[in-house]
Design an enzyme around this catalytic site. Structure first.
Site, PDB file in Angstrom:
ATOM      1  N   GLU A 199       0.697  -1.364  -0.024  1.00 34.69           N
ATOM      2  CA  GLU A 199      -0.074   0.085  -0.070  1.00 34.69           C
ATOM      3  C   GLU A 199       0.742   1.240  -0.130  1.00 34.69           C
ATOM      4  O   GLU A 199       0.297   2.402  -0.113  1.00 34.69           O
ATOM      5  CB  GLU A 199      -0.815   0.027   1.255  1.00 34.69           C
ATOM      6  CG  GLU A 199      -1.855  -1.136   1.330  1.00 34.69           C
ATOM      7  CD  GLU A 199      -3.152  -0.749   0.498  1.00 34.69           C
ATOM      8  OE1 GLU A 199      -3.154   0.362  -0.373  1.00 34.69           O
ATOM      9  OE2 GLU A 199      -4.410  -1.465   0.550  1.00 34.69           O
ATOM     10  N   GLU A 206       9.174 -21.658   5.766  1.00 32.23           N
ATOM     11  CA  GLU A 206       9.414 -20.613   6.779  1.00 32.23           C
ATOM     12  C   GLU A 206      10.396 -21.392   7.799  1.00 32.23           C
ATOM     13  O   GLU A 206      10.897 -20.615   8.758  1.00 32.23           O
ATOM     14  CB  GLU A 206       7.908 -20.412   7.696  1.00 32.23           C
ATOM     15  CG  GLU A 206       7.572 -21.913   8.427  1.00 32.23           C
ATOM     16  CD  GLU A 206       6.333 -21.475   9.208  1.00 32.23           C
ATOM     17  OE1 GLU A 206       6.176 -21.813  10.401  1.00 32.23           O
ATOM     18  OE2 GLU A 206       5.383 -20.706   8.696  1.00 32.23           O
TER      19      GLU A 206
END
Length: 293
Positions: free
Chosen positions: A81, A112
């Site tokens: 954003e 991960e």
């Protein structure tokens, strides 16, 4: 593996599956509200995180994001954003997501746990002295997150660690540790729920304050947005009109003179030449406060 609070049983978990639909949702909603409340005690740390991020960006450095799984998705959502909202170049806000773009289409848990992948991502992002990286992990012990933090610090970057478990291993590798103590999940261990909600809100607050500190927010307006679609072009014109105190036609003319850049357009709308507007903004470090009424 040591038991973490995010893996504990929530009081509302027992019998969840046999409750009426609205009862299940009421319990889940209450847990989300509790997760939001966990952000409150972290506000001083979030303010400091925004200061570090703004300082890095102001000096020409990077403010990166890093995470795996749900935590990585929260980081990615905030990171993406920044260009549209505050006009920050994507290369200045790198995203380190365990597994890269492929993992966004099909989440793979094994990535991960891969420290080599984390070290490679830090190197590719070019993190180093003068940069900051926000590292997120609900458990506070995800190997990818820990390795990113360790590798980034070794290269001279500052690490801001956000985790949802007190005493998280991540905090030992962080220059600034931020605890979002959301506790157990109603769906046990599903940290995309309360933990992720608190993380996303915390990141919203950090990035919004970074925008303010960089002068990219004025009276609540996004004055450094990148207008690259019809909605944002319309918003840019409304912002220029409101801040400069001019009509829509004058605002649109000013934006045309500045190639759509909102901040200088505000000054152009008030009578300055585009070159003068750019010079005035430079002299104020990009802040409009001293330049408009």
């Amino acid at each position: 593996m040591t038991q973490r609070s995010t893996e504990d049983r929530h009081p509302a978990s027992a019998g969840l599956h046999v409750r009426p639909a609205e009862g299940i949702l009421a319990d889940l909603f209450a847990a989300q509200q509790a997760a939001l409340a966990a952000v409150g005690p972290a506000l001083p740390g979030l303010a400091r995180a925004a200061e570090l991020g703004a300082d890095a960006l102001r000096a020409g450095g990077k403010m990166g994001y890093a995470g795996a799984g749900s935590s990585g998705l929260m980081a990615l959502a905030d990171c993406l954003e920044l260009a549209g909202t505050f006009g920050l170049p994507p290369q200045r806000t790198p995203m380190l997501f365990a597994g890269g773009a492929d993992a966004l289409l099909h989440m793979v848990g094994s990535v991960e746990d891969d420290p080599a992948l984390a070290r490679a991502d830090v190197a590719q992002a070019g993190l180093g002295v003068g940069d900051v990286v926000l590292v997120l992990t609900a458990s506070g012990s995800t190997p990818y997150a820990l390795t990113v933090a360790e590798a980034a610090r070794a290269r001279g970057a500052q690490v801001i660690g956000l985790a949802n478990v007190a005493g998280a291993a991540l905090f030992d590798l962080s220059d600034l540790a931020i605890l979002l103590d959301t506790g157990p999940e109603v769906i046990s261990g599903s940290t995309r729920m309360g933990a992720a909600t608190a993380q996303k809100v915390a990141l919203n607050l950090i990035s919004a304050l970074v925008g303010v500190k960089l002068g990219h927010v004025h009276d609540g307006y996004m004055v450094n947005l990148v207008a690259d679609n019809a909605k944002l072009i319309d918003r840019a014109a409304r912002i220029v009109s409101a801040v400069a105190g001019v009509d829509r036609a004058t605002a649109e003319t000013a934006l045309a003179a500045t190639a759509g850049a909102v901040k200088p357009a505000i000054l152009v709308a008030q009578g300055h030449a585009p070159d003068t507007a750019a010079s005035l903004l430079s002299g104020q470090g990009g802040h409009l406060s001293a330049l408009v009424g």
